[in-house]
Design a protein around this motif. Structure first.
Motif, short mmCIF file in Angstrom:
data_model
loop_
_atom_site.label_atom_id
_atom_site.label_comp_id
_atom_site.label_asym_id
_atom_site.label_seq_id
_atom_site.Cartn_x
_atom_site.Cartn_y
_atom_site.Cartn_z
N GLN A 1 9.34 11.00 -3.48
CA GLN A 1 9.71 10.06 -2.43
C GLN A 1 10.43 8.84 -2.97
O GLN A 1 11.34 8.30 -2.33
N GLU A 2 10.02 8.40 -4.16
CA GLU A 2 10.71 7.26 -4.78
C GLU A 2 12.16 7.60 -5.10
O GLU A 2 13.08 6.79 -4.87
N LEU B 1 0.83 -1.20 0.00
CA LEU B 1 0.00 0.00 0.00
C LEU B 1 0.86 1.25 0.00
O LEU B 1 0.58 2.23 -0.72
N ALA B 2 1.94 1.25 0.81
CA ALA B 2 2.84 2.40 0.82
C ALA B 2 3.57 2.54 -0.51
O ALA B 2 3.83 3.65 -0.99
N GLN B 3 3.88 1.40 -1.14
CA GLN B 3 4.57 1.46 -2.43
C GLN B 3 3.67 2.00 -3.53
O GLN B 3 4.13 2.73 -4.41
N LEU C 1 18.70 7.09 -0.73
CA LEU C 1 19.00 6.56 0.60
C LEU C 1 19.59 5.16 0.52
O LEU C 1 20.45 4.79 1.35
N GLU C 2 19.17 4.36 -0.44
CA GLU C 2 19.70 3.00 -0.57
C GLU C 2 21.17 3.01 -0.99
O GLU C 2 21.90 2.06 -0.71
N ARG C 3 21.63 4.08 -1.64
CA ARG C 3 23.04 4.16 -2.06
C ARG C 3 23.94 4.75 -0.97
O ARG C 3 25.17 4.68 -1.10
N LEU C 4 23.38 5.37 0.06
CA LEU C 4 24.20 6.09 1.04
C LEU C 4 25.14 5.20 1.83
O LEU C 4 26.27 5.62 2.12
N PRO C 5 24.78 3.98 2.30
CA PRO C 5 25.77 3.16 3.04
C PRO C 5 27.04 2.91 2.25
O PRO C 5 28.15 2.98 2.80
#
Length: 553
Positions: A452-453, A443-445, A459-463
């Motif tokens: 936001q996407e 539902l959030a997706q 954010l997924e690339r930051l680590p």
């Protein structure tokens, strides 16, 4: 050991000769059929024919015999002559017992022939072999009959299943892969992607609107024949009345369709008196009250309305799909930004075409009954009887009908149901929690906006970028570096293909999330970055991963 010669055969076969190498004696019968007692010597090496005894019932043997060497058995199928008397001095070998059946056949005066058939008495070994062969043959025959019966059973089953398939499911042509997976191959972030057939229909509407605007703006009557030729030249695809009916279904207020005759044409294939389908665009009247025209802004607005109508139709099928899930889901249409992951967009049913105006039906004599009713007074009695018989034969129930069965609509795609055996032993409460969490995530997706996407992807690339950034500072051995230098080093060291501008946005986001580890200092026209090298990198990576998980839900 002395080698045996072929000439020794005669010494053993002739009872009266003892010398192995002597000239043969030729006996020539007299014309009266009697043999004289005197033997005449001949220079040729012919064998002597034994005389026939007057009291004997058997005729004289022929002059030429088949050569039979000792130790070789004659073929049982070939006729054999009478065996000579055994030599008393030679040892007698055991031979199979033979039964000789002789039949005398008279063919004419003075001529007779003897047919002898020899049948060997089989031994015990041959009898057992024959019995085993017979048993094996019977066994193979039973297997062959069983196999034939099984093959016939399978053929009957396949024929019955083939006969039932057309009634249960219509024969649907397999769609090519570029159409079945069209939604998966779209570039850019995922969104409300239309099926392939809907996008083709939208392109047809755009081409049709362009052709209609050109003809309408110069006050020319727009016919389907003109529009069809223009659309096919633009799209390189077939354009038929069915596509026009689909356009009318999606956008009913776009055109007004009529059947008109006496439309001027410049083609020999279409007569002026024939009815043609005319198309007139429906436009809102302008304030001046003059004749409206299809401008570029009007075409763009109509195109957007048509596409939005297509999206609304797909949303209806998507809503029915969500209601069929377990547990069912409900998403507001104004918050929906993408389709459900298991919703197959390209399997949405096709749009049913609307009915278009048809030319008026003129009275035509198509059946024999109509001809008989119209021209009953103009024909002879013989022709009238023939037409009456034809009418009776055509009205029989066995006559083929002209109506064709309609194809059923394709049902919407349903999600694959989990097999109960795979979930055996799992508690129902755990399954409910997992399903609720999955529904919340989906539902959030589906309601996530494109901004936001994009933030979630960064954010997924930051680590990984945090480790690269610390390595850049360790290798440079400086307390502060400019933004340009840091971005250039990170672009060269990062696995993802990013530009310097994109890398700068990632660094700014990293400074926003970890202000105690990374700080930015703007001095004059440059931006300097300072990094705490003593900080625990593993803890920072865990914080970033937790933030990704939090914003992803």
């Amino acid at each position: 050991m002395a080698q045996s010669r072929v000439t020794d055969f005669y010494a053993r076969r002739r009872p009266g000769l003892t010398a192995p190498r002597t000239k043969s004696v030729c006996l020539t019968p007299s014309p009266s059929g009697l043999v004289p007692s005197e033997l005449t010597r001949s220079s040729s090496r012919k064998r002597a024919r034994p005389s026939t005894e007057p009291g004997s019932d058997h005729p004289a043997p022929p002059a030429r015999r088949r050569l039979q060497l000792p130790g070789l058995d004659s073929c049982p199928s070939s006729p054999a002559g009478p065996s000579p008397p055994a030599d008393p001095g030679s040892p007698v070998k055991p031979s199979p017992v033979k039964r000789i059946k002789s039949t005398a056949v008279s063919e004419g005066p003075g001529l007779s022939a003897t047919v002898q058939q020899q049948d060997k008495v089989p031994s015990k070994d041959s009898v057992s072999e024959l019995q085993s062969c017979l048993r094996r043959a019977r066994k193979l025959g039973a297997q062959a009959r069983a196999l034939r019966a099984r093959v016939q059973e399978n053929a009957v089953k396949s024929c019955t299943s083939d006969a039932k398939e057309p009634t249960e499911q219509p024969c649907v042509e397999k769609v090519p892969a570029y159409q079945r997976f069209h939604a998966l191959a779209q570039p850019g972030p995922p969104g409300l992607v239309l099926p392939y057939k809907y996008q083709v229909l939208a392109e047809m509407f755009r081409s049709m609107d362009t052709i209609v605007s050109m003809l309408h703006n110069r006050s020319e009557t727009v016919t389907f024949a003109k529009v069809k030729q223009g659309v096919q030249d633009m799209m390189r695809k077939r354009f038929e009345e069915r596509n026009v009916g689909q356009i009318k279904t999606v956008y009913p207020t776009s055109y007004c369709f009529r059947q008109e005759c006496n439309v001027p044409t410049f083609k020999d294939s279409i007569k002026r008196s024939d009815y043609q389908l005319t198309i007139e665009p429906l436009l809102e009247p302008e304030g001046g009250g003059g004749a409206t025209q299809l401008t570029a802004s009007c075409l763009l607005q109509r195109r957007q309305v048509f596409r939005q109508n297509l999206v609304d139709r797909v949303k209806e099928h998507h809503k029915a799909f969500l209601a069929s899930l377990n547990p069912p889901m409900a998403v507001p249409e104004d918050q929906l930004t993408r389709w459900h992951p298991r919703f197959n967009v390209d399997e949405v049913p096709d749009i049913e075409p609307a009915e278009l105006p048809q030319p008026p039906v003129t009275e035509k004599l198509t059946t024999a009954q109509e001809v008989l009713a119209r021209a009953r007074n103009l024909m002879s009695p013989k022709m009238e009887r023939a037409l009456s018989n034809l009418v009776l034969r055509s009205t029989e129930p066995g006559s083929p009908g002209s109506s064709s069965p309609a194809l059923p609509a394709t049902p919407p795609a349903t999600p694959p149901a989990a097999s109960p055996s795979a979930l055996k032993g799992v508690s129902q409460a755990l399954l409910e929690r997992i399903r609720a969490k999955e529904v919340q995530k989906q539902l959030a997706q589906m309601t996530r906006c494109p901004e936001q996407e994009l933030r979630l992807q960064r954010l997924e690339r930051l680590p990984e970028l945090a480790r690269v950034l610390r390595g850049v500072f360790v290798s440079e051995r400086k307390p502060a570096l400019t933004m340009e230098v840091v971005c250039a080093r990170m672009v060269d060291s990062c696995q993802a293909a990013l530009s310097s501008g994109e890398m700068e946005k990632h660094v700014l986001l990293l400074a926003e999330l970890l202000p105690d580890w990374l700080s930015l200092h703007r001095i004059r026209t440059d931006t300097y970055i300072k990094l705490d090298k003593a900080a625990d990198l593993a803890g920072l990576t865990a914080r970033l991963t937790q933030r990704v998980h939090t914003e992803g839900l």
